[in-house]
Motif scaffolding. Structure first.
Motif, PDB file in Angstrom:
ATOM      1  N   CYS A   5      24.528  25.885  34.282  1.00  0.00           N
ATOM      2  CA  CYS A   5      25.973  25.678  34.292  1.00  0.00           C
ATOM      3  C   CYS A   5      26.619  26.777  35.125  1.00  0.00           C
ATOM      4  O   CYS A   5      26.238  27.941  35.028  1.00  0.00           O
ATOM      5  N   ILE A   6      27.569  26.379  35.964  1.00  0.00           N
ATOM      6  CA  ILE A   6      28.386  27.366  36.674  1.00  0.00           C
ATOM      7  C   ILE A   6      29.845  27.058  36.376  1.00  0.00           C
ATOM      8  O   ILE A   6      30.218  25.901  36.170  1.00  0.00           O
ATOM      9  N   ARG A   7      30.659  28.099  36.331  1.00  0.00           N
ATOM     10  CA  ARG A   7      32.082  27.950  36.021  1.00  0.00           C
ATOM     11  C   ARG A   7      32.882  28.473  37.212  1.00  0.00           C
ATOM     12  O   ARG A   7      32.730  29.620  37.617  1.00  0.00           O
ATOM     13  N   ILE A   8      33.747  27.608  37.740  1.00  0.00           N
ATOM     14  CA  ILE A   8      34.524  27.932  38.937  1.00  0.00           C
ATOM     15  C   ILE A   8      36.013  27.883  38.622  1.00  0.00           C
ATOM     16  O   ILE A   8      36.519  26.864  38.144  1.00  0.00           O
ATOM     17  N   GLY A   9      36.710  28.974  38.899  1.00  0.00           N
ATOM     18  CA  GLY A   9      38.161  29.001  38.762  1.00  0.00           C
ATOM     19  C   GLY A   9      38.793  28.420  40.013  1.00  0.00           C
ATOM     20  O   GLY A   9      38.382  28.733  41.127  1.00  0.00           O
ATOM     21  N   HIS A  71      53.928  30.403  30.326  1.00  0.00           N
ATOM     22  CA  HIS A  71      53.407  31.635  29.746  1.00  0.00           C
ATOM     23  C   HIS A  71      52.717  32.445  30.842  1.00  0.00           C
ATOM     24  O   HIS A  71      51.532  32.260  31.093  1.00  0.00           O
ATOM     25  N   PRO A  72      53.429  33.338  31.528  1.00  0.00           N
ATOM     26  CA  PRO A  72      52.893  34.056  32.684  1.00  0.00           C
ATOM     27  C   PRO A  72      51.568  34.761  32.449  1.00  0.00           C
ATOM     28  O   PRO A  72      50.746  34.839  33.345  1.00  0.00           O
ATOM     29  N   ARG A  73      51.316  35.254  31.267  1.00  0.00           N
ATOM     30  CA  ARG A  73      50.069  35.979  31.025  1.00  0.00           C
ATOM     31  C   ARG A  73      48.880  35.048  30.792  1.00  0.00           C
ATOM     32  O   ARG A  73      47.750  35.511  30.704  1.00  0.00           O
ATOM     33  N   SER A  74      49.128  33.750  30.694  1.00  0.00           N
ATOM     34  CA  SER A  74      48.013  32.828  30.436  1.00  0.00           C
ATOM     35  C   SER A  74      47.005  32.839  31.573  1.00  0.00           C
ATOM     36  O   SER A  74      45.813  32.654  31.345  1.00  0.00           O
ATOM     37  N   ARG A  75      47.443  33.062  32.814  1.00  0.00           N
ATOM     38  CA  ARG A  75      46.496  33.123  33.931  1.00  0.00           C
ATOM     39  C   ARG A  75      45.545  34.303  33.756  1.00  0.00           C
ATOM     40  O   ARG A  75      44.355  34.190  34.031  1.00  0.00           O
ATOM     41  N   GLN A  76      46.066  35.428  33.304  1.00  0.00           N
ATOM     42  CA  GLN A  76      45.208  36.599  33.091  1.00  0.00           C
ATOM     43  C   GLN A  76      44.111  36.293  32.084  1.00  0.00           C
ATOM     44  O   GLN A  76      42.976  36.730  32.245  1.00  0.00           O
ATOM     45  N   MET A  77      44.426  35.524  31.061  1.00  0.00           N
ATOM     46  CA  MET A  77      43.427  35.162  30.052  1.00  0.00           C
ATOM     47  C   MET A  77      42.350  34.274  30.658  1.00  0.00           C
ATOM     48  O   MET A  77      41.175  34.404  30.330  1.00  0.00           O
ATOM     49  N   VAL A  78      42.728  33.382  31.555  1.00  0.00           N
ATOM     50  CA  VAL A  78      41.761  32.487  32.200  1.00  0.00           C
ATOM     51  C   VAL A  78      40.748  33.292  33.000  1.00  0.00           C
ATOM     52  O   VAL A  78      39.556  32.980  33.007  1.00  0.00           O
ATOM     53  N   TYR A  79      41.194  34.349  33.639  1.00  0.00           N
ATOM     54  CA  TYR A  79      40.291  35.154  34.457  1.00  0.00           C
ATOM     55  C   TYR A  79      39.216  35.841  33.621  1.00  0.00           C
ATOM     56  O   TYR A  79      38.200  36.268  34.143  1.00  0.00           O
ATOM     57  N   MET A  80      39.428  35.927  32.319  1.00  0.00           N
ATOM     58  CA  MET A  80      38.456  36.552  31.419  1.00  0.00           C
ATOM     59  C   MET A  80      37.396  35.556  30.937  1.00  0.00           C
ATOM     60  O   MET A  80      36.520  35.911  30.172  1.00  0.00           O
ATOM     61  N   PHE A  81      37.454  34.291  31.371  1.00  0.00           N
ATOM     62  CA  PHE A  81      36.554  33.225  30.920  1.00  0.00           C
ATOM     63  C   PHE A  81      35.102  33.420  31.341  1.00  0.00           C
ATOM     64  O   PHE A  81      34.252  32.683  30.935  1.00  0.00           O
ATOM     65  N   GLY A  82      34.830  34.363  32.207  1.00  0.00           N
ATOM     66  CA  GLY A  82      33.472  34.504  32.714  1.00  0.00           C
ATOM     67  C   GLY A  82      33.231  33.552  33.869  1.00  0.00           C
ATOM     68  O   GLY A  82      32.260  32.813  33.893  1.00  0.00           O
ATOM     69  N   LEU A  83      34.133  33.553  34.835  1.00  0.00           N
ATOM     70  CA  LEU A  83      34.021  32.675  35.993  1.00  0.00           C
ATOM     71  C   LEU A  83      32.909  33.160  36.915  1.00  0.00           C
ATOM     72  O   LEU A  83      32.729  34.355  37.115  1.00  0.00           O
ATOM     73  N   ASP A  84      32.167  32.209  37.473  1.00  0.00           N
ATOM     74  CA  ASP A  84      31.078  32.528  38.394  1.00  0.00           C
ATOM     75  C   ASP A  84      31.520  32.484  39.851  1.00  0.00           C
ATOM     76  O   ASP A  84      30.793  32.952  40.734  1.00  0.00           O
ATOM     77  N   ALA A  85      32.677  31.884  40.120  1.00  0.00           N
ATOM     78  CA  ALA A  85      33.168  31.750  41.493  1.00  0.00           C
ATOM     79  C   ALA A  85      34.647  31.395  41.466  1.00  0.00           C
ATOM     80  O   ALA A  85      35.188  31.012  40.425  1.00  0.00           O
ATOM     81  N   LEU A  86      35.278  31.497  42.631  1.00  0.00           N
ATOM     82  CA  LEU A  86      36.690  31.136  42.777  1.00  0.00           C
ATOM     83  C   LEU A  86      36.855  30.206  43.973  1.00  0.00           C
ATOM     84  O   LEU A  86      36.297  30.458  45.042  1.00  0.00           O
ATOM     85  N   LEU A  87      37.620  29.137  43.759  1.00  0.00           N
ATOM     86  CA  LEU A  87      38.063  28.251  44.838  1.00  0.00           C
ATOM     87  C   LEU A  87      39.563  28.487  44.974  1.00  0.00           C
ATOM     88  O   LEU A  87      40.304  28.277  44.011  1.00  0.00           O
ATOM     89  N   VAL A  88      40.001  28.929  46.119  1.00  0.00           N
ATOM     90  CA  VAL A  88      41.424  29.133  46.364  1.00  0.00           C
ATOM     91  C   VAL A  88      41.873  27.989  47.266  1.00  0.00           C
ATOM     92  O   VAL A  88      41.366  27.841  48.379  1.00  0.00           O
ATOM     93  N   VAL A 111      40.595  41.693  37.752  1.00  0.00           N
ATOM     94  CA  VAL A 111      39.585  41.654  36.695  1.00  0.00           C
ATOM     95  C   VAL A 111      38.256  42.046  37.344  1.00  0.00           C
ATOM     96  O   VAL A 111      37.801  41.391  38.285  1.00  0.00           O
ATOM     97  N   ASP A 112      37.654  43.119  36.852  1.00  0.00           N
ATOM     98  CA  ASP A 112      36.436  43.661  37.469  1.00  0.00           C
ATOM     99  C   ASP A 112      35.335  42.632  37.669  1.00  0.00           C
ATOM    100  O   ASP A 112      34.655  42.636  38.690  1.00  0.00           O
ATOM    101  N   SER A 113      35.141  41.731  36.705  1.00  0.00           N
ATOM    102  CA  SER A 113      34.039  40.762  36.799  1.00  0.00           C
ATOM    103  C   SER A 113      34.235  39.759  37.936  1.00  0.00           C
ATOM    104  O   SER A 113      33.296  39.072  38.326  1.00  0.00           O
ATOM    105  N   LEU A 114      35.436  39.685  38.499  1.00  0.00           N
ATOM    106  CA  LEU A 114      35.691  38.736  39.592  1.00  0.00           C
ATOM    107  C   LEU A 114      35.700  39.392  40.971  1.00  0.00           C
ATOM    108  O   LEU A 114      35.881  38.714  41.974  1.00  0.00           O
ATOM    109  N   LYS A 115      35.459  40.672  41.030  1.00  0.00           N
ATOM    110  CA  LYS A 115      35.497  41.377  42.321  1.00  0.00           C
ATOM    111  C   LYS A 115      34.370  40.962  43.256  1.00  0.00           C
ATOM    112  O   LYS A 115      34.509  41.031  44.457  1.00  0.00           O
ATOM    113  N   ARG A 116      33.239  40.530  42.721  1.00  0.00           N
ATOM    114  CA  ARG A 116      32.078  40.225  43.562  1.00  0.00           C
ATOM    115  C   ARG A 116      31.570  38.796  43.408  1.00  0.00           C
ATOM    116  O   ARG A 116      30.427  38.521  43.758  1.00  0.00           O
ATOM    117  N   VAL A 117      32.392  37.886  42.906  1.00  0.00           N
ATOM    118  CA  VAL A 117      31.944  36.496  42.790  1.00  0.00           C
ATOM    119  C   VAL A 117      32.130  35.786  44.126  1.00  0.00           C
ATOM    120  O   VAL A 117      32.971  36.189  44.939  1.00  0.00           O
TER     121      VAL A 117
END
Length: 182
Positions: A5-9, A71-88, A111-117
């Motif tokens: 499984c991979i999770r992509i934001g 809820h502006p802070r809801s995006r910050q919570m999403v970034y903590m989900f353990g995403l494996d990649a980002l599609l912009v 979020v540190d965990s997203l710096k190198r995905v």
């Protein structure tokens, strides 16, 4: 979460086609348009990806991050989900959405965990646009080591073309390999 499984934001401005892109990937035969944006929070959908030249199937979970939210802070919570990649995602017909892509990445990579995905910049919108040698695009790709996926035209067609699917599948492979090396 295991390697099957991979999770992509999926990030981008309100109305750029994030939900439509995910619908076309996850439900290629479905009729109609995507669900549209959610003001309340993220939307999640899943695709079953058959790896080429392999028997392995991988679940690809998409977390569509709302462009605007009550809820502006809801995006910050999403970034903590353990995403494996980002599609912009940006809309080629609205240049501002490409300019805002940097802001989206800065927000996510706080979020540190997203710096190198792995990151892919999706060039979307209703019609193809020639982005060759565009300083904004080149700068984004270099700064975030982003793969640029020209999917322009997908928002005006009912399904992704084979060339567009190949680009998406190539990105999935990049994410799978990156996750395996963690």
């Amino acid at each position: 979460m295991n390697n099957d499984c991979i999770r992509i934001g999926v990030l981008g401005e309100l109305g750029v086609g994030k939900s439509e892109l995910v619908r076309q990937i996850c439900h290629p035969g479905a009729q109609g348009r995507g669900t549209g944006s959610s003001w309340s929070g993220p939307a999640v959908d899943v695709a079953d990806f058959q790896r080429p030249n392999s028997e392995q199937r991988v679940w690809v979970e998409f977390v569509v991050v709302p462009g605007e939210t009550l809820h502006p802070r809801s995006r910050q919570m999403v970034y903590m989900f353990g995403l494996d990649a980002l599609l912009v995602v940006c809309d080629c017909s609205v240049h501002r959405t490409l300019l805002r892509a940097t802001e989206w990445m800065e927000e996510a990579t706080a979020v540190d965990s997203l710096k190198r995905v792995p990151v892919a910049l999706v060039l979307g919108g209703p019609v193809p646009v020639d982005w060759a040698n565009t300083p904004t695009l080149d700068s984004f790709a270099e700064t975030y080591s982003a793969k640029v996926l020209d999917l322009s035209g997908y928002t005006s067609s009912p399904a992704l073309e084979s060339r567009q699917l190949q680009l998406i599948h190539s990105f999935f492979e990049t994410v799978i390999r990156h996750k395996a090396c963690k």
